[in-house]
Design an enzyme around this catalytic site. Structure first.
Site, PDB file in Angstrom:
ATOM      1  N   GLU A  32     104.811  63.783  31.241  1.00  0.00           N
ATOM      2  CA  GLU A  32     104.211  64.919  31.956  1.00  0.00           C
ATOM      3  C   GLU A  32     103.298  64.397  33.053  1.00  0.00           C
ATOM      4  OE1 GLU A  32     101.881  69.122  30.953  1.00  0.00           O
ATOM      5  OE2 GLU A  32     102.267  67.670  29.366  1.00  0.00           O
ATOM      6  N   ASN A 179     107.877  76.388  29.088  1.00  0.00           N
ATOM      7  CA  ASN A 179     107.203  75.569  28.079  1.00  0.00           C
ATOM      8  C   ASN A 179     106.068  76.373  27.451  1.00  0.00           C
ATOM      9  OD1 ASN A 179     106.147  72.827  26.929  1.00  0.00           O
ATOM     10  ND2 ASN A 179     104.387  73.716  27.981  1.00  0.00           N
ATOM     11  N   GLU A 180     106.014  76.365  26.129  1.00  0.00           N
ATOM     12  CA  GLU A 180     104.921  77.015  25.397  1.00  0.00           C
ATOM     13  C   GLU A 180     104.591  78.379  25.998  1.00  0.00           C
ATOM     14  OE1 GLU A 180     101.601  74.366  24.786  1.00  0.00           O
ATOM     15  OE2 GLU A 180     102.806  72.963  23.609  1.00  0.00           O
ATOM     16  N   TYR A 255     102.289  68.894  16.496  1.00  0.00           N
ATOM     17  CA  TYR A 255     101.423  67.731  16.638  1.00  0.00           C
ATOM     18  C   TYR A 255     100.727  67.430  15.312  1.00  0.00           C
ATOM     19  CZ  TYR A 255     101.930  67.661  21.715  1.00  0.00           C
ATOM     20  OH  TYR A 255     102.428  67.554  22.985  1.00  0.00           O
ATOM     21  N   GLU A 311     108.051  68.198  21.659  1.00  0.00           N
ATOM     22  CA  GLU A 311     106.725  67.595  21.709  1.00  0.00           C
ATOM     23  C   GLU A 311     106.275  67.339  20.283  1.00  0.00           C
ATOM     24  OE1 GLU A 311     103.650  69.359  24.131  1.00  0.00           O
ATOM     25  OE2 GLU A 311     105.092  70.005  25.660  1.00  0.00           O
ATOM     26  N   GLN A 360     103.111  61.080  24.461  1.00  0.00           N
ATOM     27  CA  GLN A 360     103.989  60.926  25.608  1.00  0.00           C
ATOM     28  C   GLN A 360     104.282  59.449  25.823  1.00  0.00           C
ATOM     29  OE1 GLN A 360     102.488  63.035  29.026  1.00  0.00           O
ATOM     30  NE2 GLN A 360     102.341  64.946  27.904  1.00  0.00           N
TER      31      GLN A 360
END
Length: 510
Positions: A32, A179-180, A255, A311, A360
């Site tokens: 990103e 995204n999201e 996450y 992610e 990432q």
């Protein structure tokens, strides 16, 4: 030899019972426009004194090529929904700048854009995964990006691409539809986004031989209602029909953040209780994947639609003295064990889970590499887990049963299994991955190999004396793989795993 003080386990591996293929895309990556991932990580600019090709840092490329990276997701993340791709093409001096409002409120000059990303993917040998702008963009904008990248012949976007120096189209299979959307991508309700996703997907066209794999932006963690909203627009509950071929996959994000969001903890300063909570949180990804899979199975029993975890990884407080918006964190042996645990789960769910992208790749969150502006480069412990597991790429998973295992450890009233394993076979070879999560005790493991003969074996171990061990620019080899002794056993093979360690055993089968 097993002693009373050394816990033991027996891992039964059915080498002749084929399961689903472990897609190499489960080992995907994410870059990103965040902190020093792109600028200062992948891209140093054409005036840099560091070795580069058109501004792309070559030691970074070389290190990542050793991982056989299958795909790279870009430009975000939250950044994707404020990125307008036409600002990142053409002569660099004519590209307008922008403010990265999500990550540090810094100005971007757009010198790394579509052509630079595609050149990076070509150098890496990775397939591009482009995440489009739904939050602040338009259907036409994303549709034209697909045309610009993938169409041959003659069209307005083809002519624009050729004006910018690229005659032939690229192959770009993977496209993320925002995204999201539940958060930074628009704060939308699930049903509202589901309608948008079908609309956008309708106008993302296949051009020539380039067939798009359209990925609808999915849930946070275990928000199963979000996944169901997406499945409802392409299928019907229990009807047995094949889903409408509008988008081909649904994503979610997960996450490993064991503490409160405001105080996530340090990457390198933690106690054993912090470690146990981290591993419990990492283990819980299996429950989350199983939940999304169950919802999808109700609408898609033939599993035509893929599940994508684009992610994942650990998220700690930033390193002291760094920009809090850049998410720069160190990467310890603990992080590597989070990765090894995740991959065992991914392998077990490979029939539905078709892609995953760690967050990432460079200098951000659970990175493979840490770099500095003077040419320093560090391979993190997580990097070594990816490298050691390469043999699972596109291999056939086989059943693994951990028996005679040590007792689970109770963490906040929940059980944490202290042994994790997975295995696969491909082209006459096998690979077994083993993780000893016990922070204090070694583990004697018997690999009970069934269904195939064994010609030879090679073991490797990733371990260090302390859980918080990590690699730095001053000490880059504090946590690196070494040879693991593998001995014969009446049931197959035997290895001894140090506390908090990850190992692989490569098998040559007959």
């Amino acid at each position: 030899m097993t002693t009373e003080s050394t816990p033991s386990a027996r891992v039964v591996i059915d080498l002749d019972v084929p399961g689903p293929t472990i897609s190499r895309h489960l080992y995907g990556h994410f870059a990103e426009h965040l902190g020093r991932c792109v600028y200062g990580g992948f891209y140093v600019g054409e005036s840099s004194e560091l070795p580069h090709e058109a501004g792309l840092r070559l030691d970074v490329v070389e290190a990542l090529r050793a991982l056989n990276i299958p795909n790279l997701r870009w430009p975000g993340g939250c950044f994707a929904d404020e990125y307008h791709w036409k600002d990142g093409i053409g002569p660099k001096e004519q590209r307008p700048g922008m403010i990265n409002t999500h990550w540090g409120d810094v100005e971007e000059n757009n010198h790394f854009g579509t052509h630079e990303f595609m050149a990076l993917c070509e150098l890496l040998g990775a397939e591009p995964y482009v995440n489009g702008n739904v939050g602040s963009g338009t259907v036409q904008e994303m549709s034209e990006w697909v045309e610009y990248l993938t169409r041959d012949g003659d069209s307005p976007m083809v002519r624009l691409r050729r004006e910018n120096g690229r005659d032939e189209p690229w192959t770009v299979p993977f496209w993320g539809i925002g995204n999201e959307a539940w958060g930074c991508g628009g704060n939308l309700r699930a049903d509202a986004y589901a309608d948008l996703a079908t609309r956008y997907a309708t106008f993302l066209k296949d051009h020539g031989d380039n067939k798009l794999y359209r990925i609808a932006a999915g849930a946070a963690d275990d928000d199963l209602a979000w996944t169901e909203a997406l499945m409802k627009v392409i299928s019907c509950l229990g009807c047995g029909k094949e889903p409408r071929n509008i988008f081909q996959a649904v994503s979610f994000h997960y996450y490993t953040v064991p503490g409160p969001w405001a105080h996530k903890g340090s990457a390198t300063s933690f106690d054993v209780d912090d470690y146990y909570r981290t591993m419990l949180k990492a283990q819980d990804v299996e429950r989350v994947i199983a939940g999304h899979s169950a919802v999808m199975d109700a609408y898609d029993p033939q599993r035509k639609v893929g599940l994508v975890l684009d992610e994942w990884g650990t998220w700690w407080d930033v390193e002291a003295g760094t920009n809090p918006g850049f998410l720069y964190q160190q990467n310890a042996l603990r992080d590597a064990l989070v990765a090894s645990l995740h991959f065992d789960v991914f392998h077990r769910h490979a029939e539905r889970l078709v892609m995953a992208n760690i967050a990432q790749t460079v200098n951000v969150l659970q990175a493979m590499l840490l770099t500095d502006e003077t040419g320093g480069l560090v391979l993190t412990p997580t990097y070594h887990v990816f490298e050691m597991n390469k043999g699972h790429h596109d291999a056939t998973s086989v059943p693994v049963h951990v028996v005679d295992r040590p007792a689970a450890y109770s963490v906040d009233g929940k059980d944490l299994e202290l042994v994790s394993a997975s295995a696969s076979v491909k082209d006459g070879a096998g690979l077994v991955s083993l993780t000893n999560l016990d922070p204090t005790s070694a583990l004697d493991v018997v690999l009970d190999l069934r269904g195939a003969g064994l010609a030879s074996s090679v073991g490797r171990i990733l371990a260090a004396p302390k859980l918080h061990a990590h690699n730095t620019f001053a000490e880059p080899a504090a946590v690196v793989p070494s040879e693991l002794d593998v001995t014969e056993d009446p049931r197959g093979l035997r290895v001894n795993l140090p506390p908090h360690s990850f190992a692989t055993v490569s098998l040559r089968l007959v």
